[in-house]
Design a protein around this motif. Structure first.
Motif, short mmCIF file in Angstrom:
data_model
loop_
_atom_site.label_atom_id
_atom_site.label_comp_id
_atom_site.label_asym_id
_atom_site.label_seq_id
_atom_site.Cartn_x
_atom_site.Cartn_y
_atom_site.Cartn_z
N ALA A 97 0.92 -1.05 0.13
CA ALA A 97 0.23 0.22 0.66
C ALA A 97 0.81 1.23 0.01
O ALA A 97 2.04 1.48 1.24
N ASP A 98 0.41 2.18 -0.93
CA ASP A 98 1.31 3.27 -0.44
C ASP A 98 1.12 4.35 0.72
O ASP A 98 0.50 3.42 1.63
N VAL A 99 2.71 4.65 0.79
CA VAL A 99 2.28 4.91 2.53
C VAL A 99 2.42 6.43 2.22
O VAL A 99 3.45 7.61 1.63
N ALA A 100 1.97 7.35 2.06
CA ALA A 100 1.58 8.84 1.96
C ALA A 100 2.74 9.86 2.29
O ALA A 100 3.31 10.50 1.84
N ILE A 101 2.43 9.15 4.08
CA ILE A 101 3.25 10.08 5.01
C ILE A 101 4.58 8.94 6.16
O ILE A 101 2.84 8.43 6.27
N GLU A 102 5.21 8.38 6.22
CA GLU A 102 4.99 7.99 7.75
C GLU A 102 6.78 8.47 8.48
O GLU A 102 7.72 9.69 7.94
N MET A 103 6.23 9.11 9.90
CA MET A 103 6.85 9.74 10.89
C MET A 103 7.40 8.83 11.60
O MET A 103 6.35 8.37 12.37
N LYS A 104 8.99 8.73 11.76
CA LYS A 104 9.48 7.31 12.84
C LYS A 104 10.02 8.78 13.78
O LYS A 104 11.09 9.18 13.92
N ALA A 105 9.85 8.07 15.37
CA ALA A 105 10.74 9.34 16.60
C ALA A 105 11.58 8.36 16.28
O ALA A 105 11.42 7.39 17.36
N GLU A 106 12.79 8.77 16.78
CA GLU A 106 13.86 7.32 17.00
C GLU A 106 14.62 8.41 18.62
O GLU A 106 14.95 9.45 18.47
N PHE A 107 14.81 7.90 19.39
CA PHE A 107 14.84 8.50 20.35
C PHE A 107 15.99 8.54 20.64
O PHE A 107 16.89 9.23 21.63
N SER A 108 16.83 7.75 20.32
CA SER A 108 18.33 7.51 20.16
C SER A 108 19.42 8.51 20.01
O SER A 108 19.98 9.10 20.58
N ASP A 109 19.08 9.11 18.73
CA ASP A 109 19.17 9.89 18.19
C ASP A 109 19.03 11.73 17.79
O ASP A 109 19.10 12.18 17.78
N LYS A 110 17.43 11.27 18.16
CA LYS A 110 16.48 12.36 18.88
C LYS A 110 16.55 12.69 17.60
O LYS A 110 16.35 13.90 17.10
N GLN A 111 15.43 12.23 16.89
CA GLN A 111 15.05 12.47 14.93
C GLN A 111 13.97 12.25 14.53
O GLN A 111 13.43 11.04 15.27
N LEU A 112 13.72 12.59 14.03
CA LEU A 112 11.61 12.99 13.53
C LEU A 112 11.97 12.16 12.06
O LEU A 112 11.93 13.54 11.21
N LEU A 113 12.53 10.87 11.74
CA LEU A 113 12.45 10.52 10.00
C LEU A 113 10.73 10.97 9.47
O LEU A 113 10.00 10.20 9.54
N ARG A 114 10.96 11.17 8.50
CA ARG A 114 9.67 11.36 7.69
C ARG A 114 10.31 10.87 5.89
O ARG A 114 11.15 10.81 5.03
#
Length: 172
Positions: A81-98
């Motif tokens: 399925a197409d993913v319009a947006i995925e936001m992943k909060a990574e706590f080890s390096d304090k990043q919010l990947l999209r």
């Protein structure tokens, strides 16, 4: 002419009323506001369109590693399925990947944010506002980033998926 006070409160009276409140204890509040289960998968009625907003409220886990929020076209895990947006909060390096996945291909990942808004064991409020060219994402009332649409048919974006180290308290 003398005016009489309409209401007068004694501090003891006010305190006793608070104590007898039906939502006074966390145990009772849990009954009225049950937690939503994670992993979560829910349908967005009518799909996305400019002006539509998704609200996600929750509490970050005690010792979080990560959590992710996805807006997808359908809820099937078998077909890509197409993913319009995925936001992943990574706590080890304090990043919010999209990122987004269109026709089985992941695009270029975005990571720039002015600050990392999530704190272990603390509540949060994420609002995803759909505008014509982009998603505008707010955390706790502050705009955090824009993510320009890669899925062209906005109405096909009809599913929200949430997974990871968090508790959900409200979705809307």
């Amino acid at each position: 002419m003398t005016m009489k006070p309409v209401l007068s409160f004694q501090p003891e009276q006010l305190d006793s009323r608070r104590l007898s409140s039906p939502l006074g204890s966390p145990v009772q509040a849990e009954v009225y506001f049950p937690r939503l289960t994670v992993p979560f998968c829910g349908h967005i009625k009518g799909g996305m369109r400019p002006g539509k907003k998704i609200l996600i409220m929750g509490i970050v886990g005690m010792n979080p590693e990560s959590f992710d929020i996805r807006l997808t076209c359908g809820d099937s895990e078998d077909t890509a399925a197409d993913v319009a947006i995925e936001m992943k909060a990574e706590f080890s390096d304090k990043q919010l990947l999209r990122n987004a996945c269109v026709s089985g291909e992941w695009g270029e990942e975005e990571s720039a944010i002015p600050y990392f808004p999530f704190i272990a064991d603390q509540p949060f409020r994420v609002e995803i506002l759909c505008e014509h060219p982009r998603f505008r994402v707010f955390v706790d009332g502050h705009q955090l980033f824009d993510f320009y649409h890669r899925v062209e048919l906005l109405s096909a974006i009809d599913t929200v998926k949430i997974n990871g180290d968090l508790q959900l308290t409200k979705l809307g």
